[in-house]
Scaffold this motif. Sequence first.
Motif, short mmCIF file in Angstrom:
data_model
loop_
_atom_site.label_atom_id
_atom_site.label_comp_id
_atom_site.label_asym_id
_atom_site.label_seq_id
_atom_site.Cartn_x
_atom_site.Cartn_y
_atom_site.Cartn_z
N GLU A 1 63.21 22.26 9.92
CA GLU A 1 62.95 20.60 9.79
C GLU A 1 63.86 19.77 8.80
OE1 GLU A 1 61.48 16.52 10.48
OE2 GLU A 1 61.02 18.69 11.66
N LYS B 1 67.41 20.18 10.34
CA LYS B 1 67.95 19.59 11.87
C LYS B 1 68.12 17.98 12.01
CE LYS B 1 64.39 16.96 13.54
NZ LYS B 1 63.18 16.19 13.89
N THR C 1 71.21 15.77 13.02
CA THR C 1 71.21 14.16 13.55
C THR C 1 71.81 13.77 12.88
OG1 THR C 1 68.87 15.00 13.99
CG2 THR C 1 69.52 13.04 14.25
N TRP D 1 68.70 11.46 18.20
CA TRP D 1 67.75 12.20 18.00
C TRP D 1 66.84 13.46 18.46
CZ3 TRP D 1 65.46 13.16 13.34
CH2 TRP D 1 63.70 13.47 12.93
N ASN D 2 66.97 12.56 20.27
CA ASN D 2 65.95 13.33 21.03
C ASN D 2 67.06 14.91 21.05
OD1 ASN D 2 64.10 11.37 21.57
ND2 ASN D 2 65.81 10.73 23.43
N GLN E 1 65.80 16.75 18.49
CA GLN E 1 64.48 17.48 19.15
C GLN E 1 64.27 18.79 20.22
OE1 GLN E 1 62.40 16.15 16.41
NE2 GLN E 1 60.92 15.59 17.94
N GLU F 1 65.57 22.06 17.69
CA GLU F 1 64.44 22.40 16.96
C GLU F 1 63.77 22.95 17.57
OE1 GLU F 1 61.43 20.88 13.58
OE2 GLU F 1 61.65 19.19 15.24
N LYS F 2 63.02 22.86 19.02
CA LYS F 2 62.46 23.38 19.50
C LYS F 2 63.32 24.73 20.41
CE LYS F 2 60.22 19.34 21.95
NZ LYS F 2 59.80 19.17 23.17
#
Length: 322
Positions: free
Chosen positions: A62, A65, A69, A142-143, A146, A149-150
């Motif tokens: 986290e 990430k 970003t 930001w997307n 994400q 991160e996934k």
Amino acid sequence: MNEYEEISKETRKKVSKLTLEQQKDLLDLFSEVIKELAKKAEKSKSKSLNERWTLDYIKELERVKKELTKELNKSTRGFITKAARVGTETEQQIMFKMFKYAGIDPGEHFTEMFSQVQDKVVKDIINGNLYKDNKTLSSRIWNYGQEFEKDIQYVINRAILEKKSAIELAKDLEKYIKDPAKRGSDWGKCYPHLRNKKVDYNAMRLARTSINHAYQNSSIQSSNMNPFTEGIKWHSAMIHGRTCELCIERAITDQFGLGIGIFPIDQVPLDHPNGLCTMIPYIPKPLDTVTDELRNWLDGENNSILDKWYNEYGDYFAFKKL
């Protein structure tokens, strides 16, 4: 190819160079993040990935990430600004050449006229004003953060199922930054969801598109400042297998009665993501005709088009209309 087109093509080369620089910058950012995560896993010396270790590692993910970003946002904004600046260069060079041949010194404030275009284009892309969904640049980045991160969480979960050690996970993460063809078949079997996925593809796609739209919109908007520009000529790369049917059609048809591939300045469409098309100012009058008109107008000859242009932009020029 006339002088106007030659200037436009040289400008487009600068955009291509910017895109390559941006791709390297983004790849370096992702590489650093992956290396950091791999190093964190390697240091644990854990033989198995237990639940407690995983929870701690997710906190680290986290953190990186968020840092990724932030850096993606900073990098993309910087390259968009450069591309917008390049986009105004075509009209700046064309107009400067016109004035020079006419014996006119436009003055030191001439470039300020184009700076406003650059600022507006950058602001529109950052704020999402160019797009139907109105998503800001920050929200798009930001997307993608994400998604990254996934993907890493997926790698961790699969590594747990395969009963891998933290050191083995670290090696797998280092492989993830490589081109899919260079990861090895064993990696693909373990992580089928990511078998052909490039870690930085979506971010690069966004960056390439944003750079291209910044360049193209600056080119279009700065064309309004040249009184002799009557439209925008769409020039497609025409690369086999790389140029889509829509771009080919735009380049070879006369949709508005202005000529093949020519659009009114206020009706030029946005290029699609990863586009390679060039925007060329459509100036039907040759350079010697333009310079004669400028000289005659300054000498007192009536010219309603130049009068209108000077009323709107005259404050940026050192010379005075007689």
